[in-house]
Design a protein around this motif. Sequence first.
Motif, short mmCIF file in Angstrom:
data_model
loop_
_atom_site.label_atom_id
_atom_site.label_comp_id
_atom_site.label_asym_id
_atom_site.label_seq_id
_atom_site.Cartn_x
_atom_site.Cartn_y
_atom_site.Cartn_z
N ILE A 1 0.85 -1.19 0.00
CA ILE A 1 0.00 0.00 0.00
C ILE A 1 0.89 1.24 0.00
CG2 ILE A 1 -1.82 1.26 1.23
CD1 ILE A 1 -2.40 -1.47 2.70
N LEU A 2 0.59 2.18 -0.89
CA LEU A 2 1.26 3.47 -0.92
C LEU A 2 0.26 4.51 -0.44
CD1 LEU A 2 3.91 4.91 -1.70
CD2 LEU A 2 2.97 5.20 -4.01
N PHE A 3 0.59 5.15 0.67
CA PHE A 3 -0.36 6.04 1.36
C PHE A 3 0.18 7.46 1.38
CE2 PHE A 3 -2.12 7.97 5.23
CZ PHE A 3 -3.48 7.69 5.09
N GLY A 4 -0.72 8.44 1.23
CA GLY A 4 -0.31 9.84 1.20
C GLY A 4 -0.33 10.49 2.57
N SER A 5 -1.50 10.90 3.02
CA SER A 5 -1.61 11.54 4.33
C SER A 5 -3.06 11.55 4.77
CB SER A 5 -1.08 12.99 4.27
OG SER A 5 -1.84 13.75 3.35
N ILE B 1 11.44 15.06 3.09
CA ILE B 1 12.24 14.00 2.49
C ILE B 1 12.09 12.68 3.22
CG2 ILE B 1 13.95 15.64 1.64
CD1 ILE B 1 15.79 14.75 3.92
N ALA B 2 11.37 12.66 4.33
CA ALA B 2 11.41 11.49 5.22
C ALA B 2 10.37 10.43 4.85
CB ALA B 2 11.20 11.94 6.66
N PRO B 3 10.78 9.17 4.79
CA PRO B 3 9.87 8.07 4.48
C PRO B 3 9.51 7.25 5.72
CG PRO B 3 12.08 7.29 4.16
CD PRO B 3 12.19 8.69 4.77
N THR B 4 8.53 6.40 5.58
CA THR B 4 8.25 5.43 6.63
C THR B 4 7.56 4.21 6.04
OG1 THR B 4 7.25 5.14 8.82
CG2 THR B 4 5.97 6.36 7.23
N GLU C 1 4.62 5.32 3.36
CA GLU C 1 4.11 6.69 3.29
C GLU C 1 5.18 7.70 3.65
OE1 GLU C 1 1.44 7.76 6.52
OE2 GLU C 1 2.04 5.98 7.62
N PRO C 2 5.12 8.90 3.09
CA PRO C 2 5.95 9.99 3.60
C PRO C 2 5.39 10.44 4.94
CG PRO C 2 4.42 10.82 1.96
CD PRO C 2 4.23 9.32 1.99
N ILE C 3 6.25 11.02 5.78
CA ILE C 3 5.78 11.38 7.12
C ILE C 3 5.29 12.82 7.22
CG2 ILE C 3 7.44 9.74 8.08
CD1 ILE C 3 8.91 12.16 9.31
#
Length: 356
Positions: A71-75, A261-264, A278-280
């Motif tokens: 799953i690729l999640f935005g916010s 720039i941070a991923p999780t 997702e990006p944080i």
Amino acid sequence: MKTYNIACIPGDGIGQEVIPAGQTVLAALAAKSTEFRFDFHSFDWGGDYYRRHGVMMPADGLDALRPMDAILFGSAGDPDIPDHITLWGLRLKICQGFDQYANVRPTRILPGIDAPLKRCTPAQLDWVIVRENSEGEYAGVGGRAHQGHPIEVATDVSMMTRVGVQRIMRYAFKLAQSRPRKLLTVVTKSNAQRHAMVMWDEIAKEISAEFPDVHWDKELVDACTARMVNRPASLDTVVATNLHADILSDLAAALAGSLGIAPTGNIDPERRYPSMFEPIHGSAFDIMGQGLANPIGTFWSCVMLLEHIGLTAPAKQLMQAIEAVTADPQLHTRDLGGPAGTAQVTEAVCQQLHNK
């Protein structure tokens, strides 16, 4: 050719800009390969869905996600909807529904980025923060009574279980063992929280016996914030509770240059369910629709996604492309002090992939 099914949930705010950018970059990567392809499945869940249906995602939403490879999640976050509704109704519903108990957040200073720690070299800030992602301070245990009266009471109970702490500690020790320095810091607050956090410490010591080659230490969470600033090279892999790691990882991203720039990765290590990446940076409604969002956090999250599904060589290619782009200050977005926009950075990463 193997097909990977990727669920795409842009969510709210700039998530609706960076997740399509992530799809574009993944598609560019797949276009170069004869071995794999991606099928993207889009889900319009989030604040707009809530306004139409009264819920952030449908009741059977997890069933739709279950067959996916990742799953690729935005916010999740909308200024017109209370935060506890957006968070618990979407992101946490997926994380807890799929028991994604390990939240993994790598942090390092990418090429070309002017990080605020002036006495720190990129080699001295290369961390991975492991966040317990299923219980602790965000277990959801608590309630309110006598609302609006002087005797009103509200409680949030931090709940930790032996099995929950054991599994996140074991995951963190394994991760530390796989990294060159084999170094782990266990973050705690057992001087003030004398029940659950004391158990946390005890279990860390028990699990450490399984990993004699991992050097580990213990640090109070408040002291850890200072250590991250004053002695960044003393840290490598860090494990902390749901709340503590949530805060520390944002500090880590800021020290590396920007939350943009941070991923999780929200990981189910047993691979019973799809994991979510997702990006944080959050929904950032103040810049929504202006083309200013930094997509690097999403691209780096895509690297983690690729690694998780076994595409290690493509993951390395994408990370190299990201680093080539960040090395050019003219391709920095506004949060990094540069002039570029989302589309320009996305195009530059795709061009790097095309040239490889």
